[in-house]
Design a protein around this motif. Structure first.
Motif, PDB file in Angstrom:
ATOM      1  N   PHE A   7       0.835  -1.219   0.158  1.00  0.00           N
ATOM      2  CA  PHE A   7       0.085   0.052  -0.080  1.00  0.00           C
ATOM      3  C   PHE A   7       1.067   1.205  -0.123  1.00  0.00           C
ATOM      4  O   PHE A   7       2.036   1.249   0.366  1.00  0.00           O
ATOM      5  CB  PHE A   7      -0.838  -0.111   1.172  1.00  0.00           C
ATOM      6  N   PRO A   8       0.450   2.425  -0.490  1.00  0.00           N
ATOM      7  CA  PRO A   8       1.254   3.535  -0.543  1.00  0.00           C
ATOM      8  C   PRO A   8       0.999   4.253   0.731  1.00  0.00           C
ATOM      9  O   PRO A   8       0.601   4.107   1.811  1.00  0.00           O
ATOM     10  CB  PRO A   8       0.470   4.317  -1.686  1.00  0.00           C
ATOM     11  N   GLU A   9       2.356   5.026   0.767  1.00  0.00           N
ATOM     12  CA  GLU A   9       2.473   6.183   1.712  1.00  0.00           C
ATOM     13  C   GLU A   9       1.283   7.141   1.850  1.00  0.00           C
ATOM     14  O   GLU A   9       1.236   7.740   0.694  1.00  0.00           O
ATOM     15  CB  GLU A   9       3.746   6.593   2.144  1.00  0.00           C
ATOM     16  N   ALA A  10       0.658   7.295   2.931  1.00  0.00           N
ATOM     17  CA  ALA A  10      -0.396   8.428   3.061  1.00  0.00           C
ATOM     18  C   ALA A  10      -0.882   8.662   4.226  1.00  0.00           C
ATOM     19  O   ALA A  10      -0.734   7.689   5.246  1.00  0.00           O
ATOM     20  CB  ALA A  10      -1.786   7.836   2.033  1.00  0.00           C
ATOM     21  N   PRO A  11      -1.280   9.798   4.536  1.00  0.00           N
ATOM     22  CA  PRO A  11      -1.747  10.145   6.106  1.00  0.00           C
ATOM     23  C   PRO A  11      -2.835   9.275   6.323  1.00  0.00           C
ATOM     24  O   PRO A  11      -2.924   8.892   7.717  1.00  0.00           O
ATOM     25  CB  PRO A  11      -2.068  11.540   6.010  1.00  0.00           C
ATOM     26  N   VAL A  12      -3.755   9.139   5.573  1.00  0.00           N
ATOM     27  CA  VAL A  12      -4.826   8.173   5.723  1.00  0.00           C
ATOM     28  C   VAL A  12      -4.984   7.211   5.016  1.00  0.00           C
ATOM     29  O   VAL A  12      -5.150   7.713   3.648  1.00  0.00           O
ATOM     30  CB  VAL A  12      -6.083   8.892   6.085  1.00  0.00           C
ATOM     31  N   GLN A  13      -5.106   6.085   5.034  1.00  0.00           N
ATOM     32  CA  GLN A  13      -5.264   5.055   4.201  1.00  0.00           C
ATOM     33  C   GLN A  13      -6.691   4.466   3.785  1.00  0.00           C
ATOM     34  O   GLN A  13      -7.493   4.408   4.534  1.00  0.00           O
ATOM     35  CB  GLN A  13      -4.655   3.615   4.586  1.00  0.00           C
ATOM     36  N   LEU A  55      16.424 -22.804   0.380  1.00  0.00           N
ATOM     37  CA  LEU A  55      15.967 -21.489   1.050  1.00  0.00           C
ATOM     38  C   LEU A  55      15.210 -20.702   0.134  1.00  0.00           C
ATOM     39  O   LEU A  55      15.264 -20.558  -1.089  1.00  0.00           O
ATOM     40  CB  LEU A  55      17.314 -20.541   1.443  1.00  0.00           C
ATOM     41  N   ASP A  56      13.815 -20.334   0.736  1.00  0.00           N
ATOM     42  CA  ASP A  56      13.056 -19.473   0.074  1.00  0.00           C
ATOM     43  C   ASP A  56      13.044 -18.137   0.953  1.00  0.00           C
ATOM     44  O   ASP A  56      13.209 -18.047   2.086  1.00  0.00           O
ATOM     45  CB  ASP A  56      11.576 -20.131   0.302  1.00  0.00           C
ATOM     46  N   PHE A  57      12.974 -17.163   0.117  1.00  0.00           N
ATOM     47  CA  PHE A  57      13.043 -15.633   0.755  1.00  0.00           C
ATOM     48  C   PHE A  57      12.171 -14.744   0.286  1.00  0.00           C
ATOM     49  O   PHE A  57      11.740 -14.827  -0.948  1.00  0.00           O
ATOM     50  CB  PHE A  57      14.575 -15.049   0.837  1.00  0.00           C
ATOM     51  N   LYS A  58      11.647 -13.834   0.874  1.00  0.00           N
ATOM     52  CA  LYS A  58      11.008 -12.565   0.474  1.00  0.00           C
ATOM     53  C   LYS A  58      11.622 -11.457   0.943  1.00  0.00           C
ATOM     54  O   LYS A  58      11.700 -11.280   2.172  1.00  0.00           O
ATOM     55  CB  LYS A  58       9.325 -12.773   0.724  1.00  0.00           C
ATOM     56  N   LEU A  59      11.750 -10.139   0.130  1.00  0.00           N
ATOM     57  CA  LEU A  59      11.923  -9.045   0.594  1.00  0.00           C
ATOM     58  C   LEU A  59      11.514  -7.885   0.133  1.00  0.00           C
ATOM     59  O   LEU A  59      11.097  -7.728  -1.127  1.00  0.00           O
ATOM     60  CB  LEU A  59      13.752  -8.873   0.486  1.00  0.00           C
ATOM     61  N   ALA A  60      10.894  -7.009   1.127  1.00  0.00           N
ATOM     62  CA  ALA A  60      10.206  -5.746   0.212  1.00  0.00           C
ATOM     63  C   ALA A  60      11.059  -4.663   0.013  1.00  0.00           C
ATOM     64  O   ALA A  60      11.550  -4.110   1.130  1.00  0.00           O
ATOM     65  CB  ALA A  60       9.073  -5.372   1.470  1.00  0.00           C
ATOM     66  N   LEU A  61      11.411  -4.619  -1.221  1.00  0.00           N
ATOM     67  CA  LEU A  61      12.400  -3.418  -1.413  1.00  0.00           C
ATOM     68  C   LEU A  61      11.716  -1.878  -1.145  1.00  0.00           C
ATOM     69  O   LEU A  61      12.560  -1.347  -0.846  1.00  0.00           O
ATOM     70  CB  LEU A  61      12.862  -3.687  -2.825  1.00  0.00           C
ATOM     71  N   THR A  62      10.551  -1.719  -1.617  1.00  0.00           N
ATOM     72  CA  THR A  62       9.894  -0.400  -1.189  1.00  0.00           C
ATOM     73  C   THR A  62       8.682  -1.029  -0.547  1.00  0.00           C
ATOM     74  O   THR A  62       8.269  -2.173  -0.646  1.00  0.00           O
ATOM     75  CB  THR A  62       9.863   0.298  -2.533  1.00  0.00           C
ATOM     76  N   SER A  63       7.554   0.034  -0.405  1.00  0.00           N
ATOM     77  CA  SER A  63       6.402  -0.136  -0.106  1.00  0.00           C
ATOM     78  C   SER A  63       5.477  -0.990  -1.165  1.00  0.00           C
ATOM     79  O   SER A  63       4.551  -1.650  -0.611  1.00  0.00           O
ATOM     80  CB  SER A  63       5.455   1.119   0.392  1.00  0.00           C
ATOM     81  N   ASN A  64       5.812  -0.879  -2.428  1.00  0.00           N
ATOM     82  CA  ASN A  64       4.929  -1.360  -3.518  1.00  0.00           C
ATOM     83  C   ASN A  64       5.901  -2.243  -4.360  1.00  0.00           C
ATOM     84  O   ASN A  64       5.388  -2.865  -5.216  1.00  0.00           O
ATOM     85  CB  ASN A  64       4.478  -0.211  -4.166  1.00  0.00           C
ATOM     86  N   LEU A  65       7.085  -2.791  -3.833  1.00  0.00           N
ATOM     87  CA  LEU A  65       7.954  -3.724  -4.915  1.00  0.00           C
ATOM     88  C   LEU A  65       8.558  -4.891  -3.628  1.00  0.00           C
ATOM     89  O   LEU A  65       9.200  -4.517  -2.942  1.00  0.00           O
ATOM     90  CB  LEU A  65       8.955  -2.931  -5.507  1.00  0.00           C
ATOM     91  N   ALA A  66       8.423  -5.984  -4.130  1.00  0.00           N
ATOM     92  CA  ALA A  66       8.808  -7.112  -3.396  1.00  0.00           C
ATOM     93  C   ALA A  66       9.795  -8.128  -4.330  1.00  0.00           C
ATOM     94  O   ALA A  66       9.334  -8.351  -5.319  1.00  0.00           O
ATOM     95  CB  ALA A  66       7.863  -7.930  -2.977  1.00  0.00           C
TER      96      ALA A  66
END
Length: 855
Positions: free
Chosen positions: A182-188, A271-282
């Motif tokens: 989800f994006p950055e925002a004051p209110v979701q 090994l399996d892995f998951k990394l959130a690079l940004t708030s919208n990119l994994a």
């Protein structure tokens, strides 16, 4: 120019869509409250913070009476904190003793009382996570993509519980924010709705009116707002695994020597892995993945000239792959990325995929996988090498050298990249590129001329590049749409040239092009229609990394439908569909490949049982794929069929369903007309919510037109009609100790035989003149072509999720085939499993442990 035209068309369509009537869910806003104190997910709602949460109870029926008041009251509460979204649904019930609490393995599609949460946190009106828990506490999840397509393949680590209460039950969810983009925002503000199923009434309720008549789901959701100061979390998930396996198998590859047997132990680390690079990119990846717990493919008899399509079952390739699916969903006519090309013959060394949103409204996906592994072509089976080997091409696997495959492991790199851009609120355009690149040198003409079992590995590679532009344009309410794809391919690597089934010569560097389009009215009550057209040039070849059933074909079609998904009179649902199409070659000859039509109609009765009937026919045309890759057209055999379909209400303790079909193959020159048919019946019994037994039987009798037997030279072909019978018996048994501890067993017995004769000769010429059945000439020949196959697959899986996201598997598999028919003996014409117990067998025991760590 093509892409520019597509974007322009998309913008014009978006302008039209924005003028359409606004979906009924768009104006609903529900508010979440910040949790005051910790929340324990136990299905009891005894924390004070739940008592202070706002309550929503304005559910409406989605089915069977869309828009009507529900039969039972439902209360919804939503809380959040800095780590989780909490959802509680109190399902009141006037007859709590009749609540269906069936149990099953995680992600099983249970017919039971359940609650579903649909979340669109990016608010793109196209993609929504689905979280489900039933009254027995069984969790499942999935994903809506392209607004209306649904996939159960997506998986996440989240928590839920179901608990009883006086006069009903409670479903409680804790969904980690790190799981959501989800994006950055004051209110979701997110797309949001909640559905409740009342099984005994076949009733489906939802917080918004989202009827089955629409051709949209995500774009019709309501909204969840009020979540303040939430920060997207860059989560890290690591899941290492350790697998130990032992295999008992025949020492010799000769099926006539099932004994003695060898015991081959092995071990794998991965090994399996998951990394959130940004708030919208994994970024998600895997090293040395093991899929030993995945159920084997169903055994089938495929005597056609077309490849069979099998669904993907391996977790890495099912999760988060919706972006790579073609327009119209999986199994489309021209699919650029078919993940089953990866790792079924050569082990996967490692794979990674990057998915997410780069700017609002634009999604991207990138997948790369490398397959390689050790192998030995020359093996002394009399004196097997029992030395334990560790090989650089598969460094995380340890096992005896005699267990190495004897078929060459072709090292390949697979790459798929996709971008999708939103147009308006309900449409999108996009593009994809795929590359299957052999990691070997070139194959010379001299090497290609060798027998296949002597060719160097570089000659066995099948590489290719492909690219496509696609579009999915809809009015905002989803009723009218235009979707399709334009694609192209290029051959890379492998032999200098090879011949396809229709006689097309495919050389390294050759390019082809194709595409498909569908336009019409896809939603709404009453009449619907669509026009379609598929086109592929002779050298279009997407199968290096995708799936393309055939090429060299132009196939227009028309569909007319009458749909009443919300019922008609006493019927709970009704549909009638008429489809017609034709096809011809695109190689300049315009050879008619046949025409077809079918009509089917079905109704859901007041008892919620289903009955249906279908009729159809295949008429005329020529088969350009049958005669030994020469492209000589062989006359098609005309046929017509009738099928009856019945499915009983799944809410009963015992349910059943299936179909019975009969077809008539008409006169084919010297071959007399014949009847054939199929029977597919299944029955499911649930004597207890924790136990389920399912038995399925499939019987098939097919009478083929004269088939290719041998190329006699001088454009002469030996042909023979073929009669086949096949039977598949499948048993599935499930025992659920708890929703996180399950035992499943799967067994399939498959038998088939084929009977050829009499034999005929067909003659063509250098101009590839068509061969009519009436021109076939009888010839004498000894029958050595009959066959009899028997196979047994058995799979037993114990799955224990001993902590959230961490699992222990114990898997036993058994595979066995019949002892070969003796040389000179005629195979039996029977469906009895003769020779099975004497045949070669493989037994494997796997213990696989994984540990989930997330931060």
């Amino acid at each position: 120019m093509l892409r520019k035209w597509m974007l322009t068309a998309g913008l014009l369509w978006g302008a039209v869509a924005s003028a359409a009537i606004e979906g009924p869910g768009r104006n609903q806003f529900l508010h979440a409250a910040r949790a005051q104190g910790p929340v324990t997910v136990d299905g009891r709602l005894d924390e004070d913070t739940w008592a202070r949460a706002p309550v929503f109870d304005g559910f409406v029926q989605r089915f069977p009476e869309a828009g009507q008041a529900p039969s039972e009251r439902t209360e919804l509460r939503v809380l959040y904190d800095d780590r989780n979204l909490y959802i509680a649904v109190t399902s009141h019930d006037s007859e709590p003793a009749l609540i269906n609490r069936n149990l099953g393995r995680r992600d099983s599609d249970l017919y039971s009382d359940r609650v579903k949460v649909l979340l669109d946190p990016t608010h793109d009106h196209r993609t929504a996570y689905v979280f489900t828990v039933n009254a027995g506490g069984v969790q499942s999840d999935g994903l809506y993509y392209d607004d209306r397509q649904y996939s159960t393949d997506w998986d996440g680590v989240w928590d839920a519980a179901a608990g009883p209460r006086e006069g009903g039950w409670v479903a409680e969810f804790a969904i980690p924010l790190s799981l959501l983009r989800f994006p950055e925002a004051p209110v979701q503000t997110w797309g949001f709705s909640v559905r409740r199923d009342i099984a005994r009434r076949n009733e489906e309720l939802e917080t918004v009116l989202n009827p089955r008549t629409s051709n949209a789901v995500v774009s019709r959701l309501g909204h969840l707002t009020g979540m303040e100061e939430l920060k997207p979390q860059r989560a890290v998930e690591l899941v290492p695994y350790l697998a130990a396996r032992t295999v008992a198998r025949p020492q010799f590859s000769d099926a006539a020597k099932p004994w003695p047997r060898l015991m081959d132990p092995s071990a794998d680390l991965g090994l399996d892995f998951k990394l959130a690079l940004t708030s919208n990119l994994a970024l998600t990846g895997t090293f040395n993945p093991d899929f030993g717990q995945v159920e084997a493919d169903q055994l089938i008899l495929n005597l056609s000239t077309f490849e069979s399509f099998f669904p993907e079952k391996r977790p890495f390739f099912t999760q988060g792959m919706e972006l790579f699916n073609p327009v119209g969903g999986q199994g489309g006519p021209q699919t650029l990325f078919y993940s089953r090309r990866i790792g079924l013959e050569t082990p996967i060394l490692g794979a990674a995929k990057l998915t997410g949103t780069v700017v609002p409204g634009v999604e991207v996906g990138l997948l790369d996988a490398v397959v390689t592994g050790p192998w030995r072509r020359d093996v002394d089976e009399e004196r097997p090498d029992r030395t334990v080997g560790l090989h650089l091409t598969r460094p995380l696997h340890v096992g005896p050298n005699n267990a190495l495959p004897t078929d060459p492991a072709v090292p390949m790199n697979y790459l798929a990249a996709v971008v999708r851009g939103q147009v308006g609120t309900s449409s999108r355009v996009g593009g994809m590129v795929t590359m299957a690149t052999p990691l070997t040198g070139g194959c010379s003409h001299e090497s290609a001329a060798l027998d296949e079992d002597l060719q160097p590995v570089q000659c066995l590679a099948r590489g290719g590049n492909a690219a496509a532009v696609d579009f999915d344009l809809k009015t905002e309410n989803g009723e009218y749409g235009l979707m399709g794809q334009v694609d192209a391919s290029q051959v890379v690597g492998g032999v200098p040239e090879r011949t396809l089934r229709d006689g097309t010569v495919l050389r390294r560097g050759d390019t082809g092009f194709g595409g498909y389009v569908r336009a019409g009215k896809f939603g709404g009550e009453g009449f619907r229609w669509d026009l379609g057209d598929d086109f592929s040039s002779p050298r279009l070849n997407l199968n290096a990394s995708g799936f393309q059933r055939t090429q060299n074909e132009h196939a227009p079609r028309l569909s007319l439908r009458y749909q009443r998904p919300d019922g008609m009179g006493p019927l709970k649902a009704y549909s009638a569909n008429f489809n017609v199409g034709t096809k011809w070659t695109t190689d300049g000859r315009a050879v008619n490949r046949g025409s077809w039509f079918n009509f089917n109609t079905g109704a859901q009765l007041p008892s919620f049982d289903y009955v249906g009937v279908e009729v159809g026919a295949d008429v005329g045309g020529w088969d350009v794929r049958e005669l030994n890759s020469t492209g000589v057209p062989l006359e098609n055999r005309n046929s017509a069929f009738l099928a009856l379909i019945v499915e009983t209400n799944e809410n009963r303790m015992a349910s059943m369903g299936g179909f019975v079909a009969a077809s008539r193959r008409f006169q084919s020159g010297p071959v007399a007309p014949a009847w054939e048919g199929q029977v597919n019946l299944y029955g499911t019994v649930r004597p207890h919510p924790a136990l389920e037994t399912r038995l399925e039987v499939f019987l098939d009798r097919t009478s083929f037109a004269p088939r290719f037997i041998e190329d006699l030279g001088d454009h002469r072909f030996l042909l023979s009609p073929l009669l086949t019978d096949s039977m598949s018996l499948t048993l599935r048994q499930q025992w659920v100790v708890t929703p996180r501890l399950t035992l499943q067993a799967y067994a399939q017995l498959f038998t088939a035989y084929g009977a050829y004769g009499p034999y005929y000769e067909g003659v063509s010429d250098a101009a590839r003149t068509r061969i009519h059945f009436a021109s076939l000439v009888p010839v004498e020949r000894e029958n050595t072509d009959d066959f009899h196959d028997v196979a047994l697959n058995l799979n037993v899986v114990l799955r224990w999720e001993y902590r959230l996201g961490s699992t222990l598997y114990v898997v036993y598999t058994h595979g066995q085939q019949r002892f070969p028919v003796a040389d000179g003996a005629r195979p039996p014409h029977t469906l009895m499993p003769s020779g099975l117990l004497a045949g070669a067998a493989n037994d494997a025991l796997l213990v696989k442990w994984s540990w989930f760590w997330g931060a």
